[in-house]
Design a protein around this motif. Structure first.
Motif, mmCIF file in Angstrom:
data_model
loop_
_atom_site.group_PDB
_atom_site.id
_atom_site.type_symbol
_atom_site.label_atom_id
_atom_site.label_comp_id
_atom_site.label_asym_id
_atom_site.label_seq_id
_atom_site.Cartn_x
_atom_site.Cartn_y
_atom_site.Cartn_z
ATOM 1 N N VAL A 29 11.211 -5.263 -108.050
ATOM 2 C CA VAL A 29 12.642 -5.088 -107.857
ATOM 3 C C VAL A 29 13.427 -5.926 -108.874
ATOM 4 O O VAL A 29 14.387 -5.454 -109.487
ATOM 5 C CB VAL A 29 13.037 -5.461 -106.410
ATOM 6 C CG1 VAL A 29 14.544 -5.583 -106.263
ATOM 7 C CG2 VAL A 29 12.485 -4.419 -105.433
ATOM 8 N N VAL A 84 6.607 -6.533 -104.424
ATOM 9 C CA VAL A 84 7.809 -5.701 -104.404
ATOM 10 C C VAL A 84 8.997 -6.480 -104.942
ATOM 11 O O VAL A 84 9.810 -5.954 -105.709
ATOM 12 C CB VAL A 84 8.081 -5.177 -102.981
ATOM 13 C CG1 VAL A 84 9.458 -4.536 -102.896
ATOM 14 C CG2 VAL A 84 7.002 -4.172 -102.579
ATOM 15 N N ALA A 134 7.434 4.404 -107.575
ATOM 16 C CA ALA A 134 6.410 3.696 -106.807
ATOM 17 C C ALA A 134 5.387 4.701 -106.308
ATOM 18 O O ALA A 134 5.640 5.912 -106.273
ATOM 19 C CB ALA A 134 7.038 2.951 -105.634
ATOM 20 N N LEU A 172 11.746 1.971 -102.426
ATOM 21 C CA LEU A 172 11.828 1.739 -103.868
ATOM 22 C C LEU A 172 12.392 2.958 -104.582
ATOM 23 O O LEU A 172 13.264 2.833 -105.463
ATOM 24 C CB LEU A 172 10.439 1.396 -104.413
ATOM 25 C CG LEU A 172 9.927 -0.009 -104.081
ATOM 26 C CD1 LEU A 172 8.417 -0.090 -104.286
ATOM 27 C CD2 LEU A 172 10.631 -1.060 -104.934
ATOM 28 N N ILE A 212 16.258 -3.576 -100.079
ATOM 29 C CA ILE A 212 16.335 -3.628 -101.538
ATOM 30 C C ILE A 212 17.786 -3.375 -101.905
ATOM 31 O O ILE A 212 18.336 -2.298 -101.633
ATOM 32 C CB ILE A 212 15.418 -2.580 -102.190
ATOM 33 C CG1 ILE A 212 13.961 -2.866 -101.800
ATOM 34 C CG2 ILE A 212 15.576 -2.584 -103.705
ATOM 35 C CD1 ILE A 212 12.994 -1.808 -102.267
#
Length: 477
Positions: free
Chosen positions: A348, A344, A318, A311, A475
Protein backbone atom coordinates in the motif's frame (compact mmCIF):
# COMPACT_ATOMS: atom_id res chain seq x y z
CA UNK A 1 -9.48 8.09 -46.33
CA UNK A 2 -5.72 8.61 -45.90
CA UNK A 3 -3.67 5.40 -46.05
CA UNK A 4 -2.08 4.12 -42.80
CA UNK A 5 -1.97 7.26 -40.61
CA UNK A 6 -5.71 7.81 -40.70
CA UNK A 7 -6.55 4.14 -40.13
CA UNK A 8 -8.34 3.02 -36.97
CA UNK A 9 -5.93 3.15 -34.03
CA UNK A 10 -6.36 0.40 -31.49
CA UNK A 11 -5.70 1.29 -27.82
CA UNK A 12 -2.21 0.20 -26.89
CA UNK A 13 0.63 1.15 -24.59
CA UNK A 14 2.97 -1.77 -25.23
CA UNK A 15 6.34 -1.51 -26.88
CA UNK A 16 7.79 -5.02 -26.99
CA UNK A 17 8.42 -6.81 -30.23
CA UNK A 18 6.12 -9.37 -31.80
CA UNK A 19 7.57 -12.85 -32.06
CA UNK A 20 7.59 -12.66 -35.90
CA UNK A 21 7.47 -8.99 -36.91
CA UNK A 22 10.38 -6.85 -38.14
CA UNK A 23 10.34 -3.10 -38.50
CA UNK A 24 9.67 -1.88 -42.05
CA UNK A 25 9.56 1.61 -43.57
CA UNK A 26 6.10 2.29 -45.00
CA UNK A 27 4.77 5.23 -46.98
CA UNK A 28 1.96 7.08 -45.27
CA UNK A 29 0.16 8.30 -48.41
CA UNK A 30 1.22 11.91 -47.94
CA UNK A 31 4.80 11.58 -49.06
CA UNK A 32 6.02 10.76 -45.55
CA UNK A 33 7.20 7.53 -44.01
CA UNK A 34 6.55 5.56 -40.85
CA UNK A 35 8.28 2.54 -39.34
CA UNK A 36 5.93 -0.27 -38.42
CA UNK A 37 5.87 -4.02 -38.06
CA UNK A 38 3.34 -6.80 -38.44
CA UNK A 39 1.83 -7.96 -35.12
CA UNK A 40 -1.31 -9.85 -35.92
CA UNK A 41 -4.56 -10.25 -37.77
CA UNK A 42 -7.94 -8.88 -36.76
CA UNK A 43 -10.75 -10.18 -38.96
CA UNK A 44 -9.59 -9.46 -42.53
CA UNK A 45 -7.09 -6.74 -41.62
CA UNK A 46 -3.48 -6.79 -40.58
CA UNK A 47 -2.49 -5.29 -37.25
CA UNK A 48 0.70 -3.22 -37.40
CA UNK A 49 2.56 -1.50 -34.59
CA UNK A 50 3.96 1.98 -35.15
CA UNK A 51 7.50 2.32 -33.81
CA UNK A 52 7.22 6.02 -32.95
CA UNK A 53 4.59 5.60 -30.22
CA UNK A 54 4.00 1.84 -29.93
CA UNK A 55 0.40 2.13 -31.11
CA UNK A 56 -1.36 -0.61 -33.01
CA UNK A 57 -3.35 0.18 -36.12
CA UNK A 58 -5.26 -1.80 -38.73
CA UNK A 59 -4.56 -1.87 -42.42
CA UNK A 60 -6.31 -3.72 -45.24
CA UNK A 61 -3.92 -6.06 -47.09
CA UNK A 62 -5.09 -4.49 -50.36
CA UNK A 63 -3.59 -1.16 -49.30
CA UNK A 64 -0.11 -2.69 -49.19
CA UNK A 65 2.05 -3.12 -52.27
CA UNK A 66 5.32 -4.66 -53.37
CA UNK A 67 7.68 -6.03 -50.74
CA UNK A 68 5.48 -4.76 -47.90
CA UNK A 69 2.53 -6.86 -49.10
CA UNK A 70 4.75 -9.89 -49.71
CA UNK A 71 6.37 -9.62 -46.27
CA UNK A 72 3.13 -9.15 -44.32
CA UNK A 73 1.32 -11.88 -46.28
CA UNK A 74 4.11 -14.29 -45.40
CA UNK A 75 3.98 -13.33 -41.73
CA UNK A 76 0.19 -13.70 -41.67
CA UNK A 77 0.57 -17.21 -43.10
CA UNK A 78 3.23 -18.06 -40.52
CA UNK A 79 0.97 -16.72 -37.77
CA UNK A 80 -1.87 -18.98 -38.94
CA UNK A 81 0.43 -22.02 -38.85
CA UNK A 82 1.69 -21.14 -35.38
CA UNK A 83 -1.86 -20.71 -34.08
CA UNK A 84 -2.68 -24.30 -34.95
CA UNK A 85 0.33 -25.49 -32.94
CA UNK A 86 -0.50 -23.19 -30.03
CA UNK A 87 -4.10 -24.39 -29.88
CA UNK A 88 -2.86 -27.97 -29.71
CA UNK A 89 -0.34 -26.96 -27.01
CA UNK A 90 -2.96 -25.27 -24.84
CA UNK A 91 -5.64 -27.88 -25.50
CA UNK A 92 -8.08 -25.15 -26.55
CA UNK A 93 -8.25 -22.27 -29.07
CA UNK A 94 -6.97 -19.94 -26.37
CA UNK A 95 -4.71 -17.90 -28.65
CA UNK A 96 -5.71 -15.80 -31.64
CA UNK A 97 -3.98 -13.66 -34.22
CA UNK A 98 -4.81 -10.61 -32.13
CA UNK A 99 -2.24 -9.46 -29.54
CA UNK A 100 -3.27 -9.90 -25.91
CA UNK A 101 -3.63 -6.17 -25.25
CA UNK A 102 -6.55 -5.76 -27.65
CA UNK A 103 -8.38 -9.06 -27.14
CA UNK A 104 -11.86 -8.94 -25.64
CA UNK A 105 -11.77 -10.82 -22.36
CA UNK A 106 -15.29 -12.20 -22.62
CA UNK A 107 -14.29 -14.06 -25.80
CA UNK A 108 -11.37 -15.71 -23.99
CA UNK A 109 -13.64 -16.53 -21.03
CA UNK A 110 -16.08 -18.30 -23.35
CA UNK A 111 -13.31 -20.40 -24.91
CA UNK A 112 -12.05 -21.46 -21.47
CA UNK A 113 -15.56 -22.00 -20.02
CA UNK A 114 -15.08 -19.40 -17.29
CA UNK A 115 -18.06 -17.91 -15.46
CA UNK A 116 -18.42 -14.23 -14.70
CA UNK A 117 -17.10 -13.53 -11.22
CA UNK A 118 -17.20 -9.73 -11.01
CA UNK A 119 -18.03 -6.75 -13.19
CA UNK A 120 -17.60 -3.15 -12.06
CA UNK A 121 -17.14 0.14 -13.89
CA UNK A 122 -13.37 -0.28 -13.53
CA UNK A 123 -12.70 -3.97 -14.09
CA UNK A 124 -14.14 -7.41 -14.70
CA UNK A 125 -13.12 -10.95 -13.86
CA UNK A 126 -14.11 -14.50 -14.75
CA UNK A 127 -13.18 -17.68 -12.87
CA UNK A 128 -13.62 -21.44 -12.87
CA UNK A 129 -12.79 -24.01 -10.21
CA UNK A 130 -12.33 -26.93 -12.51
CA UNK A 131 -13.14 -30.62 -12.45
CA UNK A 132 -10.81 -33.57 -12.94
CA UNK A 133 -11.31 -33.62 -16.72
CA UNK A 134 -10.34 -29.99 -17.34
CA UNK A 135 -6.94 -29.57 -18.99
CA UNK A 136 -4.89 -26.50 -19.95
CA UNK A 137 -1.38 -26.96 -21.34
CA UNK A 138 -1.70 -30.66 -20.61
CA UNK A 139 -2.38 -30.46 -16.86
CA UNK A 140 -5.39 -29.75 -14.68
CA UNK A 141 -5.50 -26.23 -13.25
CA UNK A 142 -7.55 -26.07 -10.06
CA UNK A 143 -8.43 -22.43 -10.68
CA UNK A 144 -8.47 -20.39 -13.89
CA UNK A 145 -9.07 -16.65 -13.58
CA UNK A 146 -9.21 -13.93 -16.21
CA UNK A 147 -9.08 -10.19 -15.54
CA UNK A 148 -9.99 -7.24 -17.74
CA UNK A 149 -9.74 -3.46 -17.45
CA UNK A 150 -12.31 -0.75 -18.13
CA UNK A 151 -12.04 -1.30 -21.89
CA UNK A 152 -13.01 -4.96 -21.58
CA UNK A 153 -9.68 -6.13 -23.01
CA UNK A 154 -7.83 -8.97 -21.31
CA UNK A 155 -5.18 -7.90 -18.82
CA UNK A 156 -4.12 -11.12 -17.05
CA UNK A 157 -5.01 -14.79 -17.37
CA UNK A 158 -3.97 -16.90 -14.38
CA UNK A 159 -4.10 -20.70 -14.17
CA UNK A 160 -3.13 -22.19 -10.80
CA UNK A 161 -2.29 -25.88 -10.85
CA UNK A 162 -1.49 -27.99 -7.78
CA UNK A 163 -1.42 -25.70 -4.76
CA UNK A 164 -1.78 -26.02 -1.01
CA UNK A 165 -5.16 -24.29 -0.98
CA UNK A 166 -7.12 -26.36 -3.50
CA UNK A 167 -5.19 -29.64 -3.64
CA UNK A 168 -7.20 -32.49 -2.07
CA UNK A 169 -9.47 -29.99 -0.32
CA UNK A 170 -12.88 -31.27 0.74
CA UNK A 171 -14.06 -27.88 1.95
CA UNK A 172 -17.34 -26.58 0.63
CA UNK A 173 -18.01 -23.24 -1.01
CA UNK A 174 -19.82 -20.27 0.48
CA UNK A 175 -21.04 -20.83 4.03
CA UNK A 176 -20.07 -24.51 3.71
CA UNK A 177 -16.43 -23.42 3.45
CA UNK A 178 -16.05 -24.16 7.19
CA UNK A 179 -16.99 -27.79 6.59
CA UNK A 180 -14.49 -30.40 5.42
CA UNK A 181 -10.72 -30.05 5.39
CA UNK A 182 -7.62 -30.48 3.28
CA UNK A 183 -6.56 -34.11 2.96
CA UNK A 184 -3.21 -33.16 1.41
CA UNK A 185 0.20 -33.56 2.94
CA UNK A 186 3.48 -31.94 1.96
CA UNK A 187 4.82 -35.03 0.18
CA UNK A 188 1.74 -35.59 -1.98
CA UNK A 189 1.51 -31.90 -2.84
CA UNK A 190 5.20 -31.76 -3.80
CA UNK A 191 4.78 -34.78 -6.09
CA UNK A 192 1.69 -33.30 -7.78
CA UNK A 193 3.40 -29.94 -8.23
CA UNK A 194 6.45 -31.55 -9.82
CA UNK A 195 4.24 -33.45 -12.28
CA UNK A 196 2.24 -30.34 -13.20
CA UNK A 197 5.33 -28.22 -13.72
CA UNK A 198 6.93 -30.92 -15.88
CA UNK A 199 3.79 -31.30 -18.01
CA UNK A 200 3.17 -27.59 -18.58
CA UNK A 201 6.86 -26.90 -19.24
CA UNK A 202 7.09 -29.69 -21.82
CA UNK A 203 3.90 -28.52 -23.52
CA UNK A 204 5.08 -24.93 -23.98
CA UNK A 205 8.73 -25.71 -24.73
CA UNK A 206 7.70 -28.09 -27.48
CA UNK A 207 6.19 -25.18 -29.41
CA UNK A 208 7.90 -22.00 -28.21
CA UNK A 209 11.34 -23.36 -27.30
CA UNK A 210 13.40 -22.77 -24.19
CA UNK A 211 12.23 -20.02 -21.79
CA UNK A 212 13.97 -16.96 -20.47
CA UNK A 213 14.53 -16.86 -16.69
CA UNK A 214 13.64 -13.62 -14.93
CA UNK A 215 12.40 -12.17 -11.66
CA UNK A 216 8.70 -11.30 -11.55
CA UNK A 217 6.48 -9.70 -8.91
CA UNK A 218 5.22 -6.36 -7.64
CA UNK A 219 6.86 -6.40 -4.18
CA UNK A 220 9.84 -7.85 -2.31
CA UNK A 221 7.94 -10.83 -0.90
CA UNK A 222 6.04 -11.64 -4.09
CA UNK A 223 9.03 -11.43 -6.45
CA UNK A 224 10.08 -14.85 -7.64
CA UNK A 225 12.05 -16.59 -10.37
CA UNK A 226 9.87 -17.47 -13.34
CA UNK A 227 10.20 -18.95 -16.82
CA UNK A 228 9.02 -16.69 -19.62
CA UNK A 229 8.07 -17.16 -23.28
CA UNK A 230 6.92 -14.34 -25.60
CA UNK A 231 4.64 -14.76 -28.58
CA UNK A 232 2.72 -12.18 -30.61
CA UNK A 233 1.91 -9.68 -27.88
CA UNK A 234 1.63 -12.30 -25.12
CA UNK A 235 4.07 -13.34 -22.40
CA UNK A 236 3.61 -16.74 -20.78
CA UNK A 237 4.95 -16.80 -17.21
CA UNK A 238 5.42 -20.19 -15.50
CA UNK A 239 6.08 -20.08 -11.77
CA UNK A 240 6.64 -22.83 -9.22
CA UNK A 241 6.96 -21.90 -5.55
CA UNK A 242 8.10 -24.79 -3.35
CA UNK A 243 5.31 -26.07 -1.14
CA UNK A 244 2.92 -23.39 -2.43
CA UNK A 245 1.71 -23.65 -6.04
CA UNK A 246 2.47 -24.05 -9.73
CA UNK A 247 0.94 -21.32 -11.86
CA UNK A 248 0.93 -20.12 -15.43
CA UNK A 249 0.02 -16.53 -16.22
CA UNK A 250 -0.49 -14.94 -19.62
CA UNK A 251 0.14 -11.21 -19.50
CA UNK A 252 0.82 -8.35 -21.92
CA UNK A 253 4.47 -7.96 -22.92
CA UNK A 254 4.75 -4.63 -21.13
CA UNK A 255 3.90 -6.17 -17.77
CA UNK A 256 6.44 -8.94 -18.31
CA UNK A 257 9.09 -6.41 -19.37
CA UNK A 258 8.48 -4.45 -16.15
CA UNK A 259 9.01 -7.60 -14.09
CA UNK A 260 5.38 -7.66 -13.01
CA UNK A 261 5.42 -4.20 -11.46
CA UNK A 262 2.18 -2.37 -12.06
CA UNK A 263 1.64 1.36 -12.31
CA UNK A 264 0.26 3.60 -9.61
CA UNK A 265 -3.19 5.21 -9.85
CA UNK A 266 -2.91 8.89 -8.91
CA UNK A 267 -4.20 9.78 -5.43
CA UNK A 268 -6.67 12.32 -6.73
CA UNK A 269 -8.06 9.88 -9.27
CA UNK A 270 -8.60 7.10 -6.75
CA UNK A 271 -10.26 9.44 -4.21
CA UNK A 272 -12.61 10.73 -6.89
CA UNK A 273 -13.37 7.23 -8.09
CA UNK A 274 -14.06 5.89 -4.60
CA UNK A 275 -16.48 8.67 -3.68
CA UNK A 276 -18.27 8.46 -7.01
CA UNK A 277 -18.82 4.75 -6.46
CA UNK A 278 -20.82 5.31 -3.25
CA UNK A 279 -24.52 4.57 -3.81
CA UNK A 280 -27.15 6.41 -1.75
CA UNK A 281 -30.73 5.14 -1.81
CA UNK A 282 -33.90 6.93 -0.73
CA UNK A 283 -34.57 4.39 2.04
CA UNK A 284 -31.29 5.37 3.74
CA UNK A 285 -29.07 2.63 2.34
CA UNK A 286 -25.51 3.79 1.67
CA UNK A 287 -23.20 1.23 0.08
CA UNK A 288 -20.18 0.75 -2.17
CA UNK A 289 -21.36 -0.18 -5.63
CA UNK A 290 -18.09 -1.08 -7.35
CA UNK A 291 -16.18 -3.45 -5.06
CA UNK A 292 -14.80 -6.35 -7.15
CA UNK A 293 -15.77 -9.87 -6.14
CA UNK A 294 -13.25 -12.67 -5.65
CA UNK A 295 -14.60 -16.16 -5.07
CA UNK A 296 -12.17 -18.00 -2.79
CA UNK A 297 -13.64 -21.35 -3.84
CA UNK A 298 -13.34 -24.61 -1.86
CA UNK A 299 -10.50 -23.56 0.42
CA UNK A 300 -9.85 -21.43 3.48
CA UNK A 301 -8.63 -18.34 1.64
CA UNK A 302 -11.07 -15.82 3.09
CA UNK A 303 -8.18 -13.62 4.31
CA UNK A 304 -6.18 -13.36 1.06
CA UNK A 305 -9.35 -13.19 -1.06
CA UNK A 306 -10.72 -10.32 1.04
CA UNK A 307 -7.39 -8.50 0.98
CA UNK A 308 -7.26 -8.90 -2.82
CA UNK A 309 -10.69 -7.29 -3.11
CA UNK A 310 -9.73 -4.37 -0.87
CA UNK A 311 -6.44 -3.80 -2.70
CA UNK A 312 -8.11 -3.85 -6.11
CA UNK A 313 -10.74 -1.41 -4.87
CA UNK A 314 -7.86 0.92 -3.94
CA UNK A 315 -6.39 0.58 -7.44
CA UNK A 316 -3.65 -1.90 -6.45
CA UNK A 317 -3.32 -5.18 -8.35
CA UNK A 318 -3.29 -8.29 -6.13
CA UNK A 319 -3.69 -12.06 -6.28
CA UNK A 320 -5.08 -14.20 -3.46
CA UNK A 321 -2.71 -17.09 -4.16
CA UNK A 322 0.34 -14.82 -3.80
CA UNK A 323 -1.16 -13.26 -0.68
CA UNK A 324 -1.78 -16.71 0.78
CA UNK A 325 1.86 -17.58 0.15
CA UNK A 326 3.25 -14.59 2.02
CA UNK A 327 0.53 -14.93 4.65
CA UNK A 328 1.86 -18.38 5.60
CA UNK A 329 -1.42 -20.23 5.08
CA UNK A 330 -1.44 -23.96 5.80
CA UNK A 331 -2.82 -26.81 3.72
CA UNK A 332 -6.31 -25.87 2.61
CA UNK A 333 -5.95 -22.26 3.70
CA UNK A 334 -6.47 -20.74 7.13
CA UNK A 335 -4.33 -17.65 6.56
CA UNK A 336 -3.84 -15.39 9.58
CA UNK A 337 -4.73 -11.72 9.22
CA UNK A 338 -1.67 -10.75 11.24
CA UNK A 339 0.79 -12.45 8.88
CA UNK A 340 -0.53 -10.47 5.94
CA UNK A 341 -0.70 -7.02 7.48
CA UNK A 342 2.99 -6.11 7.18
CA UNK A 343 3.19 -7.13 3.53
CA UNK A 344 -0.05 -5.36 2.64
CA UNK A 345 1.13 -2.21 4.42
CA UNK A 346 4.31 -2.32 2.35
CA UNK A 347 2.40 -2.76 -0.93
CA UNK A 348 0.00 0.00 0.00
CA UNK A 349 2.81 2.43 0.87
CA UNK A 350 4.61 1.67 -2.40
CA UNK A 351 1.48 2.77 -4.27
CA UNK A 352 1.09 5.98 -2.27
CA UNK A 353 -1.75 4.77 -0.04
CA UNK A 354 -2.12 4.44 3.74
CA UNK A 355 -3.55 1.79 6.03
CA UNK A 356 -5.46 1.96 9.28
CA UNK A 357 -6.47 -0.81 11.65
CA UNK A 358 -8.31 -0.80 14.93
CA UNK A 359 -10.16 -3.02 17.36
CA UNK A 360 -13.68 -2.15 18.50
CA UNK A 361 -15.35 -3.63 21.56
CA UNK A 362 -18.83 -2.94 20.24
CA UNK A 363 -19.39 -2.76 16.49
CA UNK A 364 -21.82 0.00 15.53
CA UNK A 365 -22.85 1.80 12.35
CA UNK A 366 -20.88 4.87 13.39
CA UNK A 367 -17.65 2.83 13.45
CA UNK A 368 -17.77 2.32 9.68
CA UNK A 369 -19.91 5.22 8.41
CA UNK A 370 -17.02 7.62 7.80
CA UNK A 371 -15.10 5.10 5.73
CA UNK A 372 -18.09 4.01 3.65
CA UNK A 373 -18.97 7.64 2.92
CA UNK A 374 -15.49 8.01 1.36
CA UNK A 375 -15.86 4.82 -0.67
CA UNK A 376 -13.53 2.74 1.51
CA UNK A 377 -14.49 -0.88 2.30
CA UNK A 378 -13.85 -2.04 5.88
CA UNK A 379 -12.29 -5.46 6.33
CA UNK A 380 -13.81 -7.04 9.40
CA UNK A 381 -12.83 -10.08 11.51
CA UNK A 382 -15.80 -12.06 12.76
CA UNK A 383 -17.24 -15.55 13.28
CA UNK A 384 -19.48 -16.82 10.52
CA UNK A 385 -21.95 -18.53 12.88
CA UNK A 386 -25.25 -20.17 11.96
CA UNK A 387 -27.62 -17.60 13.54
CA UNK A 388 -25.65 -14.77 11.91
CA UNK A 389 -25.89 -16.32 8.42
CA UNK A 390 -29.54 -17.24 8.88
CA UNK A 391 -30.28 -13.63 9.79
CA UNK A 392 -28.19 -12.23 6.91
CA UNK A 393 -29.75 -14.51 4.30
CA UNK A 394 -33.32 -14.12 5.54
CA UNK A 395 -33.21 -10.34 5.98
CA UNK A 396 -31.52 -9.76 2.63
CA UNK A 397 -34.21 -11.78 0.81
CA UNK A 398 -37.08 -10.02 2.63
CA UNK A 399 -35.59 -6.56 2.10
CA UNK A 400 -36.49 -6.60 -1.59
CA UNK A 401 -40.20 -6.52 -0.65
CA UNK A 402 -40.10 -3.86 2.11
CA UNK A 403 -42.32 -0.82 1.63
CA UNK A 404 -42.45 0.60 5.14
CA UNK A 405 -38.90 1.00 6.47
CA UNK A 406 -39.95 2.08 9.96
CA UNK A 407 -41.88 -1.15 10.37
CA UNK A 408 -38.91 -3.04 8.96
CA UNK A 409 -36.53 -1.43 11.46
CA UNK A 410 -38.75 -2.44 14.37
CA UNK A 411 -39.20 -5.98 13.04
CA UNK A 412 -35.48 -6.72 12.57
CA UNK A 413 -34.59 -5.09 15.91
CA UNK A 414 -36.93 -7.47 17.71
CA UNK A 415 -35.51 -10.52 15.94
CA UNK A 416 -31.95 -9.30 16.51
CA UNK A 417 -32.66 -9.09 20.24
CA UNK A 418 -33.48 -12.80 20.21
CA UNK A 419 -30.27 -13.70 18.32
CA UNK A 420 -27.94 -11.83 20.66
CA UNK A 421 -29.32 -13.77 23.65
CA UNK A 422 -27.73 -16.91 22.22
CA UNK A 423 -24.24 -17.97 23.19
CA UNK A 424 -21.72 -16.68 20.67
CA UNK A 425 -19.30 -19.54 20.00
CA UNK A 426 -15.58 -19.14 19.32
CA UNK A 427 -15.49 -20.96 15.99
CA UNK A 428 -15.89 -20.40 12.22
CA UNK A 429 -13.40 -17.52 12.36
CA UNK A 430 -13.67 -15.47 9.20
CA UNK A 431 -12.90 -12.13 7.58
CA UNK A 432 -15.21 -10.28 5.23
CA UNK A 433 -15.96 -6.69 4.24
CA UNK A 434 -18.43 -4.15 5.53
CA UNK A 435 -19.49 -2.25 2.43
CA UNK A 436 -22.55 -0.29 3.53
CA UNK A 437 -24.90 0.89 6.26
CA UNK A 438 -28.35 2.25 6.97
CA UNK A 439 -28.52 4.49 10.04
CA UNK A 440 -32.32 4.57 10.12
CA UNK A 441 -32.69 0.78 10.24
CA UNK A 442 -29.40 0.19 12.13
CA UNK A 443 -28.09 -2.26 9.55
CA UNK A 444 -24.71 -3.04 8.04
CA UNK A 445 -24.11 -4.35 4.52
CA UNK A 446 -21.55 -7.16 4.53
CA UNK A 447 -19.75 -8.77 1.59
CA UNK A 448 -18.12 -12.22 1.72
CA UNK A 449 -15.59 -13.55 -0.81
CA UNK A 450 -17.89 -16.41 -1.78
CA UNK A 451 -19.25 -15.27 -5.14
CA UNK A 452 -22.04 -13.07 -6.48
CA UNK A 453 -24.72 -14.29 -4.04
CA UNK A 454 -22.68 -12.88 -1.17
CA UNK A 455 -21.83 -9.52 -2.73
CA UNK A 456 -24.00 -7.60 -0.25
CA UNK A 457 -26.00 -9.05 2.65
CA UNK A 458 -27.76 -6.84 5.18
CA UNK A 459 -27.35 -7.60 8.88
CA UNK A 460 -28.69 -5.72 11.94
CA UNK A 461 -25.78 -4.06 13.71
CA UNK A 462 -26.48 -5.89 17.01
CA UNK A 463 -26.27 -9.27 15.22
CA UNK A 464 -23.06 -8.22 13.49
CA UNK A 465 -21.66 -7.17 16.86
CA UNK A 466 -22.73 -10.52 18.35
CA UNK A 467 -20.60 -12.30 15.70
CA UNK A 468 -17.77 -9.76 15.69
CA UNK A 469 -14.17 -10.45 16.63
CA UNK A 470 -13.59 -6.71 16.66
CA UNK A 471 -10.83 -6.22 14.08
CA UNK A 472 -11.21 -3.53 11.40
CA UNK A 473 -8.68 -2.82 8.64
CA UNK A 474 -8.87 -0.13 5.96
CA UNK A 475 -6.79 0.94 2.95
CA UNK A 476 -6.99 4.72 2.69
CA UNK A 477 -6.48 6.85 -0.43
Amino acid sequence: MKPLLSLLLVASCLHSASAIGEWRVLKDGEGGQIRARFEGVQKDRYLLRREADGKLFEVSPGMLTGEDRTSFDAQAKQLSEELAKLSKMAGSPLFSGTPFEVRKADEIAAVLHLSSESRTKHSASWRAYTGDSYRLFGARPYSVALYAGEDGNASILSAVYSNKGDFKSTMGQGEAHFEGKSEADEASLAKAMAEDEKTVLASITGVLGEPQIQRFGDSRKTRRKVMRWDWNGHSLILSSEEGEYVSLSIVPLELADSGGKTGKVKDGEIRKRLTEDVVRVENGDVYLGQVPMVNQGPKGYCVPATFERALRTAGIEADMYLLAMIGKSGMGGGTSVGFLLDEVRQQVRSKGRRTEDKNVKELRVRDVKGYIDKGIPVMWTMRSLGPYNETANGNTAKRTRVTDWKVWAAEIAAKAAEVVKKESEQEAHHICMIVGYNEATNELAVSDSWGASYERRWVPAPVANWASSGGLFMILP
